[in-house]
Write a protein that holds these residues in place. Structure first.
Motif, PDB file in Angstrom:
ATOM      1  N   UNK A   1       0.845  -1.191   0.000  1.00  0.00           N
ATOM      2  CA  UNK A   1       0.000   0.000   0.000  1.00  0.00           C
ATOM      3  C   UNK A   1       0.882   1.244   0.000  1.00  0.00           C
ATOM      4  N   UNK A   2       0.592   2.134  -0.929  1.00  0.00           N
ATOM      5  CA  UNK A   2       1.325   3.398  -1.019  1.00  0.00           C
ATOM      6  C   UNK A   2       0.446   4.521  -0.470  1.00  0.00           C
ATOM      7  N   UNK A   3       0.349   5.653  -1.163  1.00  0.00           N
ATOM      8  CA  UNK A   3      -0.416   6.760  -0.596  1.00  0.00           C
ATOM      9  C   UNK A   3      -1.912   6.490  -0.612  1.00  0.00           C
ATOM     10  N   UNK A   4      -2.603   6.994   0.406  1.00  0.00           N
ATOM     11  CA  UNK A   4      -4.052   6.884   0.534  1.00  0.00           C
ATOM     12  C   UNK A   4      -4.592   8.276   0.845  1.00  0.00           C
ATOM     13  N   UNK A   5      -5.442   8.797  -0.051  1.00  0.00           N
ATOM     14  CA  UNK A   5      -6.068  10.100   0.152  1.00  0.00           C
ATOM     15  C   UNK A   5      -7.573   9.937   0.128  1.00  0.00           C
ATOM     16  N   UNK A   6      -8.267  10.548   1.098  1.00  0.00           N
ATOM     17  CA  UNK A   6      -9.712  10.401   1.186  1.00  0.00           C
ATOM     18  C   UNK A   6     -10.351  11.752   1.494  1.00  0.00           C
TER      19      UNK A   6
ATOM     20  N   UNK B   1     -20.804  10.230   7.594  1.00  0.00           N
ATOM     21  CA  UNK B   1     -20.546   8.809   7.784  1.00  0.00           C
ATOM     22  C   UNK B   1     -20.182   8.095   6.487  1.00  0.00           C
ATOM     23  N   UNK B   2     -19.757   8.852   5.492  1.00  0.00           N
ATOM     24  CA  UNK B   2     -19.306   8.246   4.234  1.00  0.00           C
ATOM     25  C   UNK B   2     -18.026   8.938   3.788  1.00  0.00           C
ATOM     26  N   UNK B   3     -17.296   8.264   2.923  1.00  0.00           N
ATOM     27  CA  UNK B   3     -16.037   8.821   2.444  1.00  0.00           C
ATOM     28  C   UNK B   3     -15.703   8.201   1.097  1.00  0.00           C
ATOM     29  N   UNK B   4     -14.942   8.939   0.295  1.00  0.00           N
ATOM     30  CA  UNK B   4     -14.395   8.414  -0.957  1.00  0.00           C
ATOM     31  C   UNK B   4     -12.894   8.606  -0.909  1.00  0.00           C
ATOM     32  N   UNK B   5     -12.180   7.727  -1.615  1.00  0.00           N
ATOM     33  CA  UNK B   5     -10.736   7.846  -1.576  1.00  0.00           C
ATOM     34  C   UNK B   5     -10.065   7.123  -2.721  1.00  0.00           C
ATOM     35  N   UNK B   6      -8.763   7.337  -2.820  1.00  0.00           N
ATOM     36  CA  UNK B   6      -7.950   6.671  -3.832  1.00  0.00           C
ATOM     37  C   UNK B   6      -6.724   6.094  -3.140  1.00  0.00           C
ATOM     38  N   UNK B   7      -6.508   4.789  -3.357  1.00  0.00           N
ATOM     39  CA  UNK B   7      -5.389   4.084  -2.741  1.00  0.00           C
ATOM     40  C   UNK B   7      -4.469   3.563  -3.828  1.00  0.00           C
ATOM     41  N   UNK B   8      -3.204   3.984  -3.790  1.00  0.00           N
ATOM     42  CA  UNK B   8      -2.209   3.466  -4.723  1.00  0.00           C
ATOM     43  C   UNK B   8      -1.616   2.193  -4.130  1.00  0.00           C
TER      44      UNK B   8
ATOM     45  N   UNK C   1       0.072  -2.441 -11.094  1.00  0.00           N
ATOM     46  CA  UNK C   1       0.132  -1.111 -10.482  1.00  0.00           C
ATOM     47  C   UNK C   1      -1.288  -0.549 -10.457  1.00  0.00           C
ATOM     48  N   UNK C   2      -1.855  -0.498  -9.248  1.00  0.00           N
ATOM     49  CA  UNK C   2      -3.292  -0.283  -9.068  1.00  0.00           C
ATOM     50  C   UNK C   2      -3.573   1.050  -8.390  1.00  0.00           C
ATOM     51  N   UNK C   3      -4.656   1.676  -8.823  1.00  0.00           N
ATOM     52  CA  UNK C   3      -5.259   2.782  -8.068  1.00  0.00           C
ATOM     53  C   UNK C   3      -6.664   2.342  -7.675  1.00  0.00           C
ATOM     54  N   UNK C   4      -6.835   1.958  -6.423  1.00  0.00           N
ATOM     55  CA  UNK C   4      -8.161   1.592  -5.932  1.00  0.00           C
ATOM     56  C   UNK C   4      -9.025   2.844  -5.807  1.00  0.00           C
ATOM     57  N   UNK C   5     -10.226   2.757  -6.363  1.00  0.00           N
ATOM     58  CA  UNK C   5     -11.213   3.808  -6.211  1.00  0.00           C
ATOM     59  C   UNK C   5     -12.177   3.340  -5.116  1.00  0.00           C
ATOM     60  N   UNK C   6     -12.063   3.942  -3.932  1.00  0.00           N
ATOM     61  CA  UNK C   6     -12.700   3.410  -2.734  1.00  0.00           C
ATOM     62  C   UNK C   6     -13.889   4.246  -2.272  1.00  0.00           C
ATOM     63  N   UNK C   7     -14.896   3.522  -1.773  1.00  0.00           N
ATOM     64  CA  UNK C   7     -16.008   4.166  -1.087  1.00  0.00           C
ATOM     65  C   UNK C   7     -16.164   3.487   0.278  1.00  0.00           C
ATOM     66  N   UNK C   8     -16.271   4.309   1.308  1.00  0.00           N
ATOM     67  CA  UNK C   8     -16.360   3.829   2.677  1.00  0.00           C
ATOM     68  C   UNK C   8     -17.679   4.297   3.302  1.00  0.00           C
ATOM     69  N   UNK C   9     -18.159   3.521   4.256  1.00  0.00           N
ATOM     70  CA  UNK C   9     -19.283   3.956   5.087  1.00  0.00           C
ATOM     71  C   UNK C   9     -18.976   3.573   6.531  1.00  0.00           C
TER      72      UNK C   9
END
Length: 459
Positions: A385-390, A395-402, A423-431
């Motif tokens: 896991x590299x950088x994670x920005x959200x 109570x919700x969030x979006x983010x990108x995880x390299x 080499x992945x960029x995860x497009x994340x949604x959290x609750x």
């Protein structure tokens, strides 16, 4: 005609059901499990049943004018843990050679007027295999056993189809999805090629049309050998590469192909099954020809429609590294590398969706199966896991995880150990659920793939 389709939720039976319905027939499906949603089959009447377990009684079949039997067994249907050999041979003989004619006899006793057995072309094109190959023998037994029941009141016949290509729109097919993803370069550990030899192929659309023709005009006691195009396996795989937009020209090699293993080539690798269906029978059954390329293109379009595409999340200058959410990314990596399903259950919602190139996995139970799949495909994995920005909104969030995902490929004879890197960029949604953050969605954008030899040999 009121028609019962045995095996009606499979690719062949399901497609035939929809085609017969479109022609005005009253169609009922029968299978062990109800039809999946999204295929159109869920709108049809369904009858639970398993012919191998004797769950059908004569009363269940009364009232049907026709039955299409599309539940014959092959290597995909062997009981768990069965291997090639006496156990598999015994299963084929019982499931096909004995139980299919037994079921046809039950249908005759119930007053069914037309019985169509969907068989295999092997007994007719490779008759020498009947004595030496239990699977081919079982198909021959089923064909002859069903047709022996035919008389003026019971029109029983077999449609012995060649290699069937395709499935109903909206139906998942692991095999054809793998072919498409292979053609798109998503399995760089499998070099592009087709094994030596070839076969006759027929589309599921052509087969459905032949089934409809047989129901209306087929002759009792007939054994129809049906097929469409004679293709080398190289040409067959090339159709998937072309439909997927991959311009590479693949070679034909006298090597076992992991996606079409020697065990699936009954005639033996390097040999070619060629034939033309009888011209009069083709007219009688009324099925289209030269349909394989169209079918492959349709499967590519259907996979794209079902899987969809990963939509990038939008994050702005206020995005930040939130330790609690970064921790989820690290736990996800750990869970997949260590095969720890309990971690996945603790960090994901029940309706989690994981989506990427050529796949879409929905639901916690299905996502929890991924670590086991990785262990089957690779000798080991390491997700870094590299950088994670959200960006958090309540109570919700979006983010990108390299992430750099390394997959150790299983060794090949005479080849150095290799690593496949995504080499992945995860497009994340959290609750937030009960006060704890969880993944609700992970979309994989794969920027590039790389395969390289391991510098220091792995012991």
């Amino acid at each position: 005609m009121r028609i019962l389709i045995i095996g009606g939720t499979g690719a062949i039976g399901g497609h035939a059901a929809l085609h017969l319905k479109s022609l005005g027939h009253d169609v009922v499906l029968s299978s062990r499990n109800p039809p999946a949603k999204g295929t159109g089959l869920e709108s049809l009447e369904w009858l639970a049943g398993n012919y191998l377990e004797g769950t059908f009684g004569q009363a269940d079949l009364e009232g049907f004018e026709g039955i299409v039997f599309a539940a014959g067994n092959d290597v995909r249907h062997l009981p768990a843990g069965s291997e090639a050999g006496p156990e598999a041979d015994a299963h084929y003989i019982k499931a096909n050679g004995e139980e299919i004619p037994k079921f046809a006899a039950l249908a005759k006793a119930a007053g069914v007027q037309c019985f169509i057995n969907i068989g295999s072309f092997y007994p007719q094109v490779l008759p020498e295999k009947i004595e030496t190959d239990a699977y081919v023998r079982s198909r021959d037994m089923a064909d002859k056993g069903v047709r022996a029941l035919s008389d003026d009141s019971f029109r029983a016949m077999s449609l012995n189809a060649s290699f069937v290509v395709g499935h109903p729109d909206g139906m998942a097919s692991d095999m054809f999805a793998a072919y498409i993803n292979y053609a798109r370069g998503l399995y760089p550990n499998v070099k592009p090629f087709g094994p030596a030899g070839g076969s006759n192929f027929i589309s599921v659309q052509s087969l459905s049309e032949a089934i409809a023709g047989a129901a209306e005009r087929g002759e009792g006691g007939a054994s129809y050998l049906i097929g469409d195009e004679n293709l080398s396996f190289q040409k067959y795989f090339q159709l998937f590469f072309a439909a997927a937009g991959n311009p590479v020209t693949i070679p034909s090699l006298d090597e076992e192909h992991p996606m079409l293993p020697d065990s699936a080539i009954v005639q033996g690798r390097g040999n070619f099954i060629r034939f033309e269906p009888d011209a009069k029978e083709a007219v009688l059954l009324g099925f289209r020809r030269n349909d394989i390329a169209r079918t492959v293109k349709a499967m590519v379009a259907d996979l794209d429609q079902r899987v969809g595409t990963v939509v990038p999340v939008t994050i702005g200058p206020d995005a930040q590294n939130v330790p609690e959410l970064t921790r989820l990314a690290h736990l996800y990596a750990r869970a997949n590398d260590a095969g720890d399903v309990d971690i996945l259950k603790a960090i994901m919602t029940d309706d989690i969706v994981v989506q990427g190139p050529g796949f879409k996995i929905e639901g916690l139970d299905n996502v929890c199966a991924v670590p086991g799949m990785l262990q089957q495909f690779y000798d080991g994995t390491e997700h870094i896991v590299n950088q994670v920005l959200v960006e958090v909104t309540g109570d919700s969030a979006v983010g990108e995880t390299f992430c750099t995902a390394n997959h150790i490929l299983y060794p090949e004879a005479g080849q150095p150990r290799r690593i496949l890197t995504w080499n992945i960029r995860y497009q994340d949604r959290f609750v937030k659920v009960d006060g704890s953050w969880r993944f609700q969605y992970r979309g994989l954008l794969v920027d590039w793939l790389e395969v390289r030899a391991v510098a220091i040999p792995i012991v």
